[in-house]
Design an enzyme around this catalytic site. Structure first.
Site, PDB file in Angstrom:
ATOM      1  N   GLY A 178      12.420  52.215 136.117  1.00  0.00           N
ATOM      2  CA  GLY A 178      13.206  53.447 136.145  1.00  0.00           C
ATOM      3  C   GLY A 178      12.460  54.534 136.897  1.00  0.00           C
TER       4      GLY A 178
ATOM      5  CG  ASP B 290       8.161  58.265 125.630  1.00  0.00           C
ATOM      6  OD1 ASP B 290       7.082  57.740 125.967  1.00  0.00           O
ATOM      7  OD2 ASP B 290       8.673  59.206 126.258  1.00  0.00           O
TER       8      ASP B 290
ATOM      9  CD  GLN C 285       6.546  58.854 136.099  1.00  0.00           C
ATOM     10  OE1 GLN C 285       5.608  58.394 136.749  1.00  0.00           O
ATOM     11  NE2 GLN C 285       6.951  60.103 136.242  1.00  0.00           N
TER      12      GLN C 285
ATOM     13  CD  GLU D 290       8.336  66.285 127.286  1.00  0.00           C
ATOM     14  OE1 GLU D 290       7.830  65.814 128.314  1.00  0.00           O
ATOM     15  OE2 GLU D 290       8.588  65.580 126.285  1.00  0.00           O
TER      16      GLU D 290
ATOM     17  CG  HIS E 148       4.503  60.568 126.899  1.00  0.00           C
ATOM     18  ND1 HIS E 148       3.720  61.698 126.781  1.00  0.00           N
ATOM     19  CD2 HIS E 148       5.520  60.738 126.006  1.00  0.00           C
ATOM     20  CE1 HIS E 148       4.243  62.504 125.870  1.00  0.00           C
ATOM     21  NE2 HIS E 148       5.323  61.942 125.376  1.00  0.00           N
TER      22      HIS E 148
ATOM     23  CD  GLN F 237      14.699  51.424 123.922  1.00  0.00           C
ATOM     24  OE1 GLN F 237      14.541  50.510 123.101  1.00  0.00           O
ATOM     25  NE2 GLN F 237      15.764  52.209 123.941  1.00  0.00           N
TER      26      GLN F 237
ATOM     27  CD  GLU G 286       5.578  68.253 134.889  1.00  0.00           C
ATOM     28  OE1 GLU G 286       4.516  68.312 134.227  1.00  0.00           O
ATOM     29  OE2 GLU G 286       6.446  67.392 134.697  1.00  0.00           O
TER      30      GLU G 286
ATOM     31  CB  SER H 157      11.371  96.155 145.855  1.00  0.00           C
ATOM     32  OG  SER H 157      12.046  96.317 144.616  1.00  0.00           O
TER      33      SER H 157
ATOM     34  N   GLY I 137       9.087  61.212 138.320  1.00  0.00           N
ATOM     35  CA  GLY I 137       8.764  60.023 139.099  1.00  0.00           C
ATOM     36  C   GLY I 137       9.051  60.182 140.587  1.00  0.00           C
TER      37      GLY I 137
HETATM   38  N1  LIG Z   1      10.661  60.665 133.620  1.00  0.00           N
HETATM   39  C1  LIG Z   1       9.517  61.089 134.110  1.00  0.00           C
HETATM   40  O1  LIG Z   1       9.471  61.605 135.217  1.00  0.00           O
HETATM   41  C2  LIG Z   1       8.247  60.940 133.333  1.00  0.00           C
HETATM   42  C3  LIG Z   1       8.118  59.954 132.390  1.00  0.00           C
HETATM   43  N2  LIG Z   1       6.902  59.737 131.811  1.00  0.00           N
HETATM   44  C4  LIG Z   1       6.771  58.653 130.855  1.00  0.00           C
HETATM   45  O2  LIG Z   1       6.983  57.435 131.547  1.00  0.00           O
HETATM   46  C5  LIG Z   1       7.589  56.469 130.669  1.00  0.00           C
HETATM   47  C6  LIG Z   1       8.863  55.956 131.292  1.00  0.00           C
HETATM   48  O3  LIG Z   1       9.785  57.016 131.319  1.00  0.00           O
HETATM   49  P1  LIG Z   1      10.968  57.062 132.381  1.00  0.00           P
HETATM   50  O4  LIG Z   1      10.459  56.616 133.698  1.00  0.00           O
HETATM   51  O5  LIG Z   1      11.623  58.388 132.237  1.00  0.00           O
HETATM   52  O6  LIG Z   1      11.908  55.937 131.782  1.00  0.00           O
HETATM   53  P2  LIG Z   1      13.339  55.498 132.298  1.00  0.00           P
HETATM   54  O7  LIG Z   1      14.365  55.918 131.310  1.00  0.00           O
HETATM   55  O8  LIG Z   1      13.568  55.889 133.702  1.00  0.00           O
HETATM   56  O9  LIG Z   1      13.140  53.909 132.162  1.00  0.00           O
HETATM   57  C7  LIG Z   1      14.141  53.067 132.330  1.00  0.00           C
HETATM   58  C8  LIG Z   1      13.593  51.627 132.461  1.00  0.00           C
HETATM   59  O10 LIG Z   1      13.199  51.134 131.178  1.00  0.00           O
HETATM   60  C9  LIG Z   1      13.945  49.949 130.908  1.00  0.00           C
HETATM   61  N3  LIG Z   1      14.283  49.819 129.499  1.00  0.00           N
HETATM   62  C10 LIG Z   1      15.033  50.652 128.751  1.00  0.00           C
HETATM   63  N4  LIG Z   1      15.112  50.205 127.507  1.00  0.00           N
HETATM   64  C11 LIG Z   1      14.412  49.063 127.443  1.00  0.00           C
HETATM   65  C12 LIG Z   1      14.136  48.140 126.421  1.00  0.00           C
HETATM   66  N5  LIG Z   1      14.602  48.277 125.178  1.00  0.00           N
HETATM   67  N6  LIG Z   1      13.384  47.072 126.734  1.00  0.00           N
HETATM   68  C13 LIG Z   1      12.901  46.900 127.977  1.00  0.00           C
HETATM   69  N7  LIG Z   1      13.129  47.728 128.984  1.00  0.00           N
HETATM   70  C14 LIG Z   1      13.876  48.807 128.718  1.00  0.00           C
HETATM   71  C15 LIG Z   1      15.206  50.110 131.738  1.00  0.00           C
HETATM   72  O11 LIG Z   1      15.737  48.837 131.998  1.00  0.00           O
HETATM   73  P3  LIG Z   1      17.234  48.409 131.644  1.00  0.00           P
HETATM   74  O12 LIG Z   1      17.918  48.287 132.954  1.00  0.00           O
HETATM   75  O13 LIG Z   1      17.066  47.132 130.929  1.00  0.00           O
HETATM   76  O14 LIG Z   1      17.851  49.470 130.779  1.00  0.00           O
HETATM   77  C16 LIG Z   1      14.659  50.751 132.999  1.00  0.00           C
HETATM   78  O15 LIG Z   1      14.077  49.812 133.843  1.00  0.00           O
HETATM   79  C17 LIG Z   1       7.798  57.194 129.347  1.00  0.00           C
HETATM   80  O16 LIG Z   1       6.705  56.920 128.527  1.00  0.00           O
HETATM   81  C18 LIG Z   1       7.805  58.673 129.740  1.00  0.00           C
HETATM   82  O17 LIG Z   1       7.420  59.558 128.713  1.00  0.00           O
HETATM   83  C19 LIG Z   1       5.774  60.443 132.163  1.00  0.00           C
HETATM   84  C20 LIG Z   1       5.845  61.440 133.096  1.00  0.00           C
HETATM   85  C21 LIG Z   1       7.112  61.818 133.674  1.00  0.00           C
HETATM   86  C1  LIG Z   2       9.545  67.052 132.218  1.00  0.00           C
HETATM   87  C2  LIG Z   2       8.568  66.496 131.471  1.00  0.00           C
HETATM   88  C3  LIG Z   2       7.936  65.151 131.613  1.00  0.00           C
HETATM   89  O1  LIG Z   2       6.840  65.160 130.753  1.00  0.00           O
HETATM   90  C4  LIG Z   2       7.462  65.037 133.021  1.00  0.00           C
HETATM   91  C5  LIG Z   2       8.392  64.821 134.127  1.00  0.00           C
HETATM   92  O2  LIG Z   2       6.297  65.252 133.249  1.00  0.00           O
HETATM   93  C6  LIG Z   2       8.877  64.058 131.157  1.00  0.00           C
HETATM   94  O3  LIG Z   2       8.641  63.559 130.052  1.00  0.00           O
HETATM   95  O4  LIG Z   2       9.837  63.739 131.858  1.00  0.00           O
HETATM   96 MG   LIG Z   3       5.054  65.440 131.617  1.00  0.00          MG
HETATM   97 MG   LIG Z   4       7.000  64.025 129.032  1.00  0.00          MG
END
Ligand SMILES: NC(=O)C1=CN([C@@H]2O[C@H](COP(=O)(O)OP(=O)(O)OC[C@H]3O[C@@H](n4cnc5c(N)ncnc54)[C@H](OP(=O)(O)O)[C@@H]3O)[C@@H](O)[C@H]2O)C=CC1
Ligand SMILES: CC[C@](O)(C(C)=O)C(=O)O
Ligand SMILES: [Mg+2]
Ligand SMILES: [Mg+2]
EC number: 1.1.1.86
Length: 490
Positions: free
Chosen positions: A46, A108, A48, A221, A132, A110, A393, A278, A158
């Site tokens: 997804g 998170d 990240q 956040e 995270h 999951q 950020e 200004s 991401g």
């Molecule tokens: N969003 C961001 O920019 C940031 C996120 N983080 C951290 O990074 C981590 C990922 O976050 P983020 O990228 O937002 O996540 P996303 O919601 O974008 O992740 C989605 C991915 O996870 C998979 N997924 C969802 N549920 C499950 C499950 N039950 N079992 C297996 N795979 C699953 C999805 O696959 P499927 O197609 O199967 O649903 C998809 O590939 C988190 O810990 C978050 O806190 C840190 C900094 C910033």
């Molecule tokens: C917006 C906050 C964040 O922590 C990030 C992008 O850094 C997240 O969990 O998405």
């Molecule tokens: Mg963050």
């Molecule tokens: Mg965060």
């Protein structure tokens, strides 16, 4: 599982909260060597997952993806993300046993089920990485003793992880090793190599702890990064409509205004952002922000307190166990706000006009950045980390609103950030009701116009001093200095 932070003695809690050290560039001379030749398997593709994987591969590392069975059989977006970018994709059974490092980049919510599913398949002595620390710190996940547990947390969405890398740079990143899981003592070397593989070492890496990351990331956040921008968007838009400003203009001023205003923040902090006004507008923005800070300080304290003692995570996990009922309801309500439903008009707004007609927005950003920074540092978070989570950020999140309003922000950020954002918004909207009664179009929508350009010298001097002396400006100047120096080297 118990909340890990709450199981620790106070002195250990304080020590881990304060653990944060800016690493020198020469600590990364080995680049990605510690992971060279090792098999990196990313769970989830997804926000990240995809972007980190692309960077790691371009840095010469061996990256593949594992997804849950249904994602592969249904050829879901995560499957397409990985396979269309030429990565090997396989089931947990196929790929986890081959992995030297498993990067858990699923939401998170999951993590417990994902880690419980993959842990029995992980090689003896392999590494589990997070971006995270929620699962470890707030849920108390216990990882097998032979497994090393590290974190590499980019301080941005991401999409920016990838964009900055393509520009030959990176994004500030926080790394950590879980003290309970470093059996071979190589956690730090691997975390450094992982950060280098994403390009983070070019922008600045903080050596920190899982605890400091979680307690600061959640705070940033919920408050300034997402919550304040959501509340500010709704309040400023509704006020302009109430005062008869054209809806298309109001929508555009806000949708793009956060991005333009916070671009100034990126270059020169709060000081530069207010210098774009200004002198009379600067005085007005300063006064409004002082009032906002006074009204909102208890709310910022509450968010930080609830994050520190685990109240926030407990509440959110109750919602997880209730099929995300609140999250989904709040997401739907956000989609129905007048701001969200009003398209930006086809009107030209010059760059300076966003400042001149958005004085209240400038005041909200200043108040939010300073309050978040002050609250985090008062709780023991080190200034560098608090800076990244407040000021640094904010422009990166503002960019997402410019793309597709609050929908895009809440889609891009993690589910955890989205939940906290709504929580803040629900508390902040009523809190600012009386304050907003007094607001008129001179500070949002039309600007001060032809009013006297006169300011009192003493007042202006005091304001300029207060701006420049704020601790977020001191640490910001140093960190931005490192970033531009590092960018020149690339
Ligand atoms: N969003 C961001 O920019 C940031 C996120 N983080 C951290 O990074 C981590 C990922 O976050 P983020 O990228 O937002 O996540 P996303 O919601 O974008 O992740 C989605 C991915 O996870 C998979 N997924 C969802 N549920 C499950 C499950 N039950 N079992 C297996 N795979 C699953 C999805 O696959 P499927 O197609 O199967 O649903 C998809 O590939 C988190 O810990 C978050 O806190 C840190 C900094 C910033
Ligand atoms: C917006 C906050 C964040 O922590 C990030 C992008 O850094 C997240 O969990 O998405
Ligand atoms: Mg963050
Ligand atoms: Mg965060």
């Amino acid at each position: 599982m118990a909340n890990y932070f709450n199981t620790l003695p106070l002195r250990e809690q304080l020590a881990q909260l304060a653990q944060c050290e800016f690493m020198n560039a020469d600590e990364f001379t080995d680049g990605v060597d510690a992971l060279k030749g090792k098999k990196l398997v990313i769970v989830g593709c997804g926000a990240q997952g995809l972007n980190q994987g692309l960077n790691l591969r371009d840095s010469g590392l061996d990256v593949s993806y594992t997804l849950r069975d249904s994602a592969i059989s249904e050829r879901r977006q995560s499957f397409l993300n990985a396979s269309e970018n030429g990565f090997t994709v396989g089931t947990y059974q196929e790929l986890i046993p081959t992995a030297d490092v498993v990067l858990n980049l699923t939401p998170d919510k999951q993590h417990t089920s994902v880690v419980n599913a993959i842990m029995p398949l992980m090689k003896q002595g392999s590494t589990l990485a997070y971006s995270h620390g929620f699962n470890i710190v707030e849920e108390g996940m216990q990882v097998r003793d032979d497994i090393t547990v590290i974190m590499v947390a980019p301080k941005c969405p991401g999409s920016e992880v990838r964009e900055e890398y393509k520009r030959g740079f990176g994004v500030p990143t926080l790394i950590a090793v879980h003290p309970e899981n470093d059996p071979q003592g190589h956690g730090l070397a691997q975390a450094k190599a992982y950060a280098a593989g994403t390009g983070g070492h070019r922008a600045g890496v903080l050596k920190s702890s899982f605890i400091a990351e979680v307690k600061s990331d959640l705070m940033g956040e919920q408050t300034i990064l997402c919550g304040m921008l959501q509340t500010g968007s709704i309040l400023c838009f509704d006020k302009m409509i109430e005062k008869g400003i054209d809806a298309g203009y109001a929508s555009k001023l806000i949708q793009y205004g956060w991005e333009v205003i916070t671009e100034a923040l990126k270059y020169g902090g709060v000081t530069n952002m207010l210098d774009r006004l200004s002198n009379p507008a600067k005085v007005k923005a300063f006064e409004l922000s002082e009032e906002l800070k006074q009204i909102m300080r208890p709310l910022y304290n509450k968010h930080q307190d609830d994050i520190i003692d685990g109240t926030f995570s407990r509440t959110m996990m109750e919602d997880w166990n209730n099929d995300d009922a609140n999250l989904l309801k709040w997401r739907a309500e956000t989609a129905e706000t007048h701001f969200e439903k009003t398209p930006a008009g086809n009107v030209e707004i010059a760059e300076q006009e966003f400042f001149d007609n958005g004085i209240l927005m400038v005041a909200m950003v200043k108040a939010g950045v300073e309050l978040a920074f002050e609250t985090m540092t008062a709780a023991g978070i080190i200034a560098e980390s608090a800076y990244y989570e407040s000021l640094h950020e904010t422009p990166l999140i503002a960019n997402t609103i410019a793309r597709k309003k609050l929908f895009e922000m809440n889609r891009t950020i993690s589910d955890t950030a989205e939940y906290g954002c709504y929580l803040y918004n629900h508390a902040c909207l009523p809190l600012l009701q009386d304050f907003m009664q007094k607001i008129d179009t001179d500070v949002i929508g039309k600007g001060l116009g032809e009013h006297s350009n006169q300011v009192d010298n003493q007042t202006l001097i005091q304001i300029n001093t207060a701006l420049r002396e704020h601790p977020v400006e001191k640490v910001g100047a140093t960190l931005r200095g490192y970033m531009s120096a590092m960018k020149k080297i690339v």
